[in-house]
Design a protein around this motif. Sequence first.
Motif, PDB file in Angstrom:
ATOM      1  N   ALA A 175       1.472  -7.066   1.429  1.00 44.92           N
ATOM      2  CA  ALA A 175       0.219  -7.801   1.247  1.00 44.92           C
ATOM      3  C   ALA A 175      -0.145  -8.418   2.589  1.00 44.92           C
ATOM      4  O   ALA A 175       0.697  -8.491   3.503  1.00 44.92           O
ATOM      5  N   TYR A 231      -5.968  -3.577   4.296  1.00 45.45           N
ATOM      6  CA  TYR A 231      -7.021  -3.945   3.351  1.00 45.45           C
ATOM      7  C   TYR A 231      -8.392  -4.205   3.988  1.00 45.45           C
ATOM      8  O   TYR A 231      -9.373  -4.410   3.263  1.00 45.45           O
ATOM      9  N   ASP A 232      -8.478  -4.205   5.304  1.00 50.49           N
ATOM     10  CA  ASP A 232      -9.665  -4.735   5.971  1.00 50.49           C
ATOM     11  C   ASP A 232     -10.966  -4.098   5.484  1.00 50.49           C
ATOM     12  O   ASP A 232     -11.890  -4.792   5.029  1.00 50.49           O
ATOM     13  N   ALA A 287     -11.565  -2.017   2.964  1.00 48.56           N
ATOM     14  CA  ALA A 287     -11.756  -2.050   1.507  1.00 48.56           C
ATOM     15  C   ALA A 287     -12.308  -3.405   1.067  1.00 48.56           C
ATOM     16  O   ALA A 287     -13.233  -3.469   0.235  1.00 48.56           O
ATOM     17  N   ILE A 288     -11.756  -4.480   1.593  1.00 48.70           N
ATOM     18  CA  ILE A 288     -12.225  -5.811   1.199  1.00 48.70           C
ATOM     19  C   ILE A 288     -13.635  -6.058   1.724  1.00 48.70           C
ATOM     20  O   ILE A 288     -14.468  -6.661   1.044  1.00 48.70           O
ATOM     21  N   ILE A 305      -9.546  -9.175   8.451  1.00 45.63           N
ATOM     22  CA  ILE A 305     -10.349  -9.002   7.239  1.00 45.63           C
ATOM     23  C   ILE A 305     -11.696  -9.695   7.398  1.00 45.63           C
ATOM     24  O   ILE A 305     -12.749  -9.125   7.079  1.00 45.63           O
ATOM     25  N   THR A 322      -8.418  -7.692  -6.998  1.00 45.00           N
ATOM     26  CA  THR A 322      -8.406  -6.245  -6.744  1.00 45.00           C
ATOM     27  C   THR A 322      -9.324  -5.835  -5.598  1.00 45.00           C
ATOM     28  O   THR A 322      -9.603  -4.638  -5.440  1.00 45.00           O
ATOM     29  N   GLY A 357      -8.910  -5.366  -2.514  1.00 43.06           N
ATOM     30  CA  GLY A 357      -8.350  -4.412  -1.563  1.00 43.06           C
ATOM     31  C   GLY A 357      -7.749  -3.171  -2.183  1.00 43.06           C
ATOM     32  O   GLY A 357      -7.243  -2.302  -1.462  1.00 43.06           O
ATOM     33  N   GLU A 358      -7.801  -3.076  -3.497  1.00 41.27           N
ATOM     34  CA  GLU A 358      -7.122  -1.977  -4.186  1.00 41.27           C
ATOM     35  C   GLU A 358      -8.080  -0.808  -4.380  1.00 41.27           C
ATOM     36  O   GLU A 358      -8.856  -0.764  -5.333  1.00 41.27           O
ATOM     37  N   TRP A 364      -4.382   3.075  -1.704  1.00 38.98           N
ATOM     38  CA  TRP A 364      -3.908   1.846  -1.052  1.00 38.98           C
ATOM     39  C   TRP A 364      -2.394   1.687  -1.125  1.00 38.98           C
ATOM     40  O   TRP A 364      -1.772   1.201  -0.170  1.00 38.98           O
TER      41      TRP A 364
END
Length: 332
Positions: free
Chosen positions: A78, A104-105, A107-108, A156, A286, A288-289, A293
């Motif tokens: 994470a 996650y950058d 995607a978020i 992010i 969710t 970043g999911e 992933w």
Amino acid sequence: MSHPSGADRLVVLHRGILPPNAESIERLADTVYATEEELPLLLPGADAVFCWHSITSAVAPAWPEDPALAPGWVHVAAAGVDPFLFPALVDSPDVVLTNSRGVYDQAIAEYVLGLVLALAKDFPGSWEHQRRREWRPRDSERIGGRTALVWGTGPIGRAIARMLRAVGMRVAGAGRTARDGDPDFGTVHEGASLRTALAEADYVVLAAPLTPATLRMVDASVLAAMKPGARLVNVGRGGLVDEEALALHLADGRLAGAALDVFDREPLPSASPLWDMPGVIVSPHTAGEVTGWRGDLADLFLDNLRRWREGRPLRNVVDKEKGYVRESAALT
């Protein structure tokens, strides 16, 4: 199961689902898998811990009292590492903590854009009218030209800033150090200038890590400083926000809405008023999911495991006092 001779002992914390590259991990380390209940028995004496199940409070109570039995490396699947910043780990110079910064950058950032659009266009209202078979034409808002304040200037936050700028929003940042000319935020605010920025922002987006310095940073006074009719988007950590104060500011209509992907308690208790408030979007952590992933998270760890075995510098070493990765420790 066979293991390489003399391999480091690795404990993988999981909750029923194993990493998709488990076999590759097992070829590099003497791997054992532990649930939260099994961790107190399996963690002492381990050389490293891979917290594949990362939203957990199980590591601190399982941590061995004897420093000689503590692992030398903990990797978290994470970006946020707040559950792992307990004194025994933070205070030990022999324990390295790494995270999954970088996975996650984008995607978020896409998720935040979706939330901003959903709030501006009132998609939840449209879906509710559809469910009731009601034909309710109404105006919506544009997001071009609106102002977003992104609170949190890490990778992010930067990805979010770039995404919102790309659709014509005016973007500023909020961080530890005020500055002008930032390539992604333009102006970064702190202190007195932050209050001015809050009063001008149509959207306040939280993307900061949870640390002692950021705990409840969005309290009643900050919410009162926000522009009337503004909206709050939180994709950072639930503990950044005083949820009771937020509910009050939403109930009295001073804020137009909120989109919340993270909460102080997760799952969000069914009794929380946030579930039913008009203008509020609730999602279950969710942002970043996205498709693939888990593979990205597992591959990052595998690369770090190879580095660990070979004595090379690890990626994403967390500054345990500050609670996040310094730029110089990120590596690629």
